[in-house]
Structures are given as structure tokens and as C-alpha cells.
Scaffold this motif. Structure first.
Motif, short mmCIF file in Angstrom:
data_model
loop_
_atom_site.label_atom_id
_atom_site.label_comp_id
_atom_site.label_asym_id
_atom_site.label_seq_id
_atom_site.Cartn_x
_atom_site.Cartn_y
_atom_site.Cartn_z
N SER A 1 0.82 -1.21 0.00
CA SER A 1 0.00 0.00 0.00
C SER A 1 0.86 1.27 0.00
CB SER A 1 -0.92 -0.02 1.22
OG SER A 1 -0.15 -0.04 2.41
N ILE A 2 2.16 1.12 -0.18
CA ILE A 2 3.06 2.27 -0.19
C ILE A 2 3.04 2.90 -1.58
CG2 ILE A 2 5.42 3.07 0.16
CD1 ILE A 2 5.81 0.45 1.85
N PRO A 3 2.62 4.16 -1.68
CA PRO A 3 2.55 4.81 -2.99
C PRO A 3 3.93 4.90 -3.65
CG PRO A 3 1.38 6.09 -1.33
CD PRO A 3 2.13 5.02 -0.61
N GLN B 1 9.81 6.34 -4.18
CA GLN B 1 10.85 7.07 -4.90
C GLN B 1 11.50 8.12 -4.01
OE1 GLN B 1 11.93 6.10 -8.03
NE2 GLN B 1 13.61 7.39 -7.37
N LYS B 2 10.72 8.78 -3.17
CA LYS B 2 11.26 9.78 -2.25
C LYS B 2 12.24 9.14 -1.26
CE LYS B 2 10.07 13.39 0.97
NZ LYS B 2 9.09 14.30 1.47
N LEU C 1 9.90 3.84 6.96
CA LEU C 1 10.39 3.19 5.74
C LEU C 1 11.84 3.55 5.47
CD1 LEU C 1 7.37 3.94 3.40
CD2 LEU C 1 7.86 1.79 4.58
N CYS C 2 12.58 2.59 4.92
CA CYS C 2 13.93 2.89 4.48
C CYS C 2 14.23 2.07 3.23
CB CYS C 2 14.97 2.65 5.57
SG CYS C 2 15.34 0.94 5.93
N ALA C 3 15.17 2.59 2.43
CA ALA C 3 15.61 1.89 1.23
C ALA C 3 16.54 0.77 1.65
CB ALA C 3 16.32 2.86 0.29
N SER C 4 16.33 -0.40 1.10
CA SER C 4 17.12 -1.56 1.49
C SER C 4 17.44 -2.42 0.27
CB SER C 4 16.32 -2.40 2.50
OG SER C 4 16.99 -3.57 2.86
N CYS C 5 18.63 -3.01 0.29
CA CYS C 5 18.92 -4.00 -0.74
C CYS C 5 18.14 -5.26 -0.36
CB CYS C 5 20.42 -4.27 -0.86
SG CYS C 5 21.19 -5.08 0.55
#
Length: 94
Positions: A3-5, A10-11, A53-57
Motif C-alpha cells: 500500500s506504499i505509494p 521514490q522519495k 520506511l527505508c531503502a534496502s537492498c
């Protein structure tokens, strides 16, 4: 289905400089798109909000899973896992 837009995803990735926020590896080196990790897992009551949220490999995301703590191998003490929203990488991993 998440459900994450797409705009929030991208942000998060842009703010992370296209690097995994756990291992700091560039997405160019990984060769795969970064994924969204819930710092505090939704299975434990975490939200889909930007602050969680965080960007993760893929590898870090799979390794962390739904955990928020782990046993320190030296002391066998339960310790909190790295939180990129509340901690500095260089201070946490010294």
C-alpha cells in the motif's frame, strides 16, 4: 500488494542516495532495484508511514526480516537493530 505509494517509495530511495540504508551499498553495485523495508515491521504494529520506511537492498531486507532486535555475539545480550531514522551509521557500527 503493497500500500506504499510509488511517489513515497521514490522519495525514500532518492533521500537514501540510491544506497541501501543498512549496508550503504549503491544500487548500481547491487544490480537490482532497492526495496522498501519497514524499520518497525508491520507484523509488529509498524506503519507504512514515511518515518518507518527505508531503502534496502534485497539481501539486507531478507536478513533483517521482521526482527527489531538480535543477540550480540560477544555478550549474548539482546540489542536493537540499526534504525536509520534514529541512529547514525558510523556511530552504530563502530
Amino acid at each position: 500488494m503493497s500500500s506504499i505509494p510509488k511517489s513515497i517509495r521514490q522519495k525514500v530511495i532518492n533521500e537514501a542516495g540510491y544506497r541501501c540504508e543498512y549496508c550503504c551499498t549503491s544500487s548500481r553495485l547491487i544490480g537490482m532495484p532497492l526495496v522498501m523495508d519497514h524499520i518497525f515491521p508491520t507484523s509488529l504494529g509498524g506503519s507504512d508511514g514515511r518515518e518507518n520506511l527505508c531503502a534496502s537492498c534485497y539481501r539486507c531486507n531478507e536478513f533483517k526480516g521482521a526482527k527489531i532486535t538480535a543477540n550480540d555475539p560477544v555478550t549474548n545480550e539482546s540489542v536493537s537493530l540499526f534504525n536509520p531514522r534514529q541512529q547514525r551509521w558510523l556511530e552504530h557500527f563502530q
